[in-house]
Design an enzyme around this catalytic site. Structure first.
Site, mmCIF file in Angstrom:
data_model
loop_
_atom_site.group_PDB
_atom_site.id
_atom_site.type_symbol
_atom_site.label_atom_id
_atom_site.label_comp_id
_atom_site.label_asym_id
_atom_site.label_seq_id
_atom_site.Cartn_x
_atom_site.Cartn_y
_atom_site.Cartn_z
ATOM 1 N N GLY A 158 0.799 -1.224 0.000
ATOM 2 C CA GLY A 158 0.000 0.000 0.000
ATOM 3 C C GLY A 158 0.829 1.269 0.000
ATOM 4 N N ASN A 200 5.113 5.214 -11.257
ATOM 5 C CA ASN A 200 4.308 4.041 -10.911
ATOM 6 C C ASN A 200 2.853 4.384 -11.230
ATOM 7 O OD1 ASN A 200 2.963 1.919 -9.805
ATOM 8 N ND2 ASN A 200 3.906 2.047 -7.773
ATOM 9 N N CYS A 257 -0.138 0.879 -9.527
ATOM 10 C CA CYS A 257 -0.091 0.082 -8.300
ATOM 11 C C CYS A 257 -1.443 -0.595 -8.075
ATOM 12 C CB CYS A 257 0.255 0.940 -7.086
ATOM 13 S SG CYS A 257 0.263 -0.031 -5.557
ATOM 14 N N GLY A 287 9.607 -8.942 -13.977
ATOM 15 C CA GLY A 287 8.494 -9.849 -13.700
ATOM 16 C C GLY A 287 9.036 -11.265 -13.605
ATOM 17 N N THR A 347 11.148 -9.733 -6.764
ATOM 18 C CA THR A 347 10.842 -10.806 -5.823
ATOM 19 C C THR A 347 12.046 -11.701 -5.525
ATOM 20 O OG1 THR A 347 8.546 -10.771 -6.552
ATOM 21 C CG2 THR A 347 9.278 -12.751 -5.415
#
Lengths: 215, 270
Positions: free
Chosen positions: B36, B91, B94, B200, B223
């Protein structure tokens, strides 16, 4: 490299060759690669035998089950020690743990000269883990660890499920509490592991997992 | 660590506490996050974070977010005077907050008017025709594309079948996102002449070659850094030897890929 695995009640004690890693301060944690999973899993150090790091793991999901299924000789990536451990400069330490919250206690007890301890478990099977902390007082549900807390319990160091930690904090506002949260990175980058403390979201990996004077 | 650039977490005009926990959950082949946009706001970011990140000695890309065109312009204007900021990444997509009412192109145009720094537009893969979005932000003044942002996903717990994230859905990233991102890069590279940073689910040198072959000129990591904070060095080493001979391209193309990857690879902290 896995040097041994032992069953401890429903839990598994995973012993890894230490390599270059330092064991750190009791209450700090390590990120353990969970084979076949996307993210590593945060685990506090349970024991630091010579040349080894030992972690007590509760197989509650795919990552922890993969860790418990590791065999001797298999290798995983480990990062740590991370986060803030317990403050050990205490006059009257008392360890309080619930369930898998016993995980950091054996290493903590060794650092503090085997202080008194109170352990709570869900079942007799879970309570077999109490063998890791000889001499501890043990309660099994429906009895709770807080029933054994005296009016002046001393310097409490606690780890366990959130309701237990909240109950301990109500009784002993100055207790040092080791919290748990889902983590992604473990080193402060992702902001995934926040818990609300004093009305603010704080990252448990760098502002914890041991939180003091949080009342 | 061998980074060619460091992309910050998104900065907004005001400080944001972010979403309530739990904020992250792993799935079979990726993860969902619902942070967030927790951040200290542009003032504290410029005062405290930027000087510290500058010590890395790596070009800094600042990710900018907001809830209106005015927000984007506001933060870009503040960053315009920061010498340590090389690129501003917008961005625009989001999945974890209510977006701005304006279109991506309108947000880029507002940012364009507020700064002369290079602007990269980070687009969502959750659109039928991402190439059309690419053409629109290119016409609005974007200097490059960051492809892709996370895509919205939902994970339920196995007993109560309730959402595992406090906010319900979250942004899906990791290996599962890779084919989706590759398709977006492939489509946009044919639609616009802008440089593309592909991201990604990149976990290996092999993945980097996929993105470069699809049309990216640089690749960002996200990630994988959670599982392997040293992934950038590892991936660069993989690019250096083992993977390249397996690629069925002409020698000329391979040199092109290596050249790109050696000079332009970007690593994201998000």
């Amino acid at each position: 490299m896995v040097s041994a695995t032992e069953s401890v009640g429903p839990f598994t004690l995973l012993r890894l060759e230490r390599g270059e890693l330092e064991p750190g301060v009791p209450g700090q944690f390590f990120m353990l690669e969970a084979p076949g999973r996307v993210l590593p899993r945060p685990m506090s150090l349970c024991q630091a035998p010579h040349g080894e790091l030992a972690f007590l793991i509760d197989p509650i999901g795919p990552g922890t089950r993969a860790l418990c299924a590791l065999r001797i000789g298999e290798a995983i990536h480990v990062l740590g020690p991370l986060g803030n451990g317990f403050d050990l400069d205490l006059s009257r330490p008392l360890l309080v743990a619930g369930g898998i919250g016993i995980a950091p206690m054996p290493y903590l007890a060794a650092a503090l000269g085997d202080p008194p301890a109170i352990l709570g478990f869900r079942t007799e099977h879970h309570a077999e883990a109490a063998g890791l902390l000889p001499g501890a007082e043990i309660v099994v549900e429906p009895r709770l660890v807080t029933e054994l807390l005296q009016d002046d319990p001393g310097d409490v160091l606690a780890c366990g499920p959130e309701p237990m930690l909240e109950a301990v904090r109500r009784r002993v506002p100055r207790a040092q509490l080791a919290w748990e949260a889902r983590m992604a990175c473990g080193y402060g980058a992702c902001y995934g592991c926040v818990v609300e403390i004093d009305g603010r979201y704080r990252r448990l990996c760098v502002d914890g997992p041991v939180v003091r004077d949080a009342a | 660590m061998q980074l060619d650039a460091f992309v910050t977490k998104t900065v907004t005009p005001q400080a944001r506490e972010g979403n309530p926990p739990p904020r992250v959950v792993e799935t079979e082949s990726g993860m969902l996050n619902s942070i967030g946009l927790q951040n200290p706001g542009i003032d504290a970011f410029a005062r405290e974070s930027l000087p510290r990140i500058s010590e890395l000695g790596v070009p800094i890309w600042v990710s900018v977010g907001g809830f209106s065109a005015h927000d984007y312009a506001d933060v870009c204007e503040r960053l315009d005077g920061e010498a340590s900021v090389e690129v501003i990444e917008l961005n625009l997509s989001c999945p974890n907050v209510e977006g701005a009412p304006e279109t991506a192109a309108e947000l880029v145009a507002a940012a364009r008017a507020a700064t002369t720094k290079p602007l990269y537009a980070k687009l969502s893969p959750a659109t039928w025709d991402v190439a059309e979005s690419a053409r629109a932000v290119a016409a609005a003044g974007a200097d490059g594309l960051s492809l892709v942002n996370t895509i919205r996903g939902l994970a339920l717990d196995a007993t109560a079948r309730r959402p595992q994230l406090a906010r319900g859905a979250g942004g899906y990233s990791g290996p599962a996102l890779r084919p989706i991102a590759l398709a977006c890069v492939h489509a946009c590279a044919r639609a616009v002449a802008l440089p593309i940073v592909g991201m990604g689910g990149v976990t290996s040198g092999d993945d980097v070659l996929d993105f470069l072959a699809a049309g990216a000129s640089a690749v960002a990591l996200g990630t994988i850094l959670f599982a392997d904070p040293f992934a950038a060095s590892r991936i660069r080493a993989e690019l250096g030897d083992a993977v390249l001979p397996a690629l069925a391209l002409s020698e000329h193309e391979i040199h092109g890929l290596v050249g790109h990857s050696a000079s332009r690879r970007v690593v994201s902290a998000e």
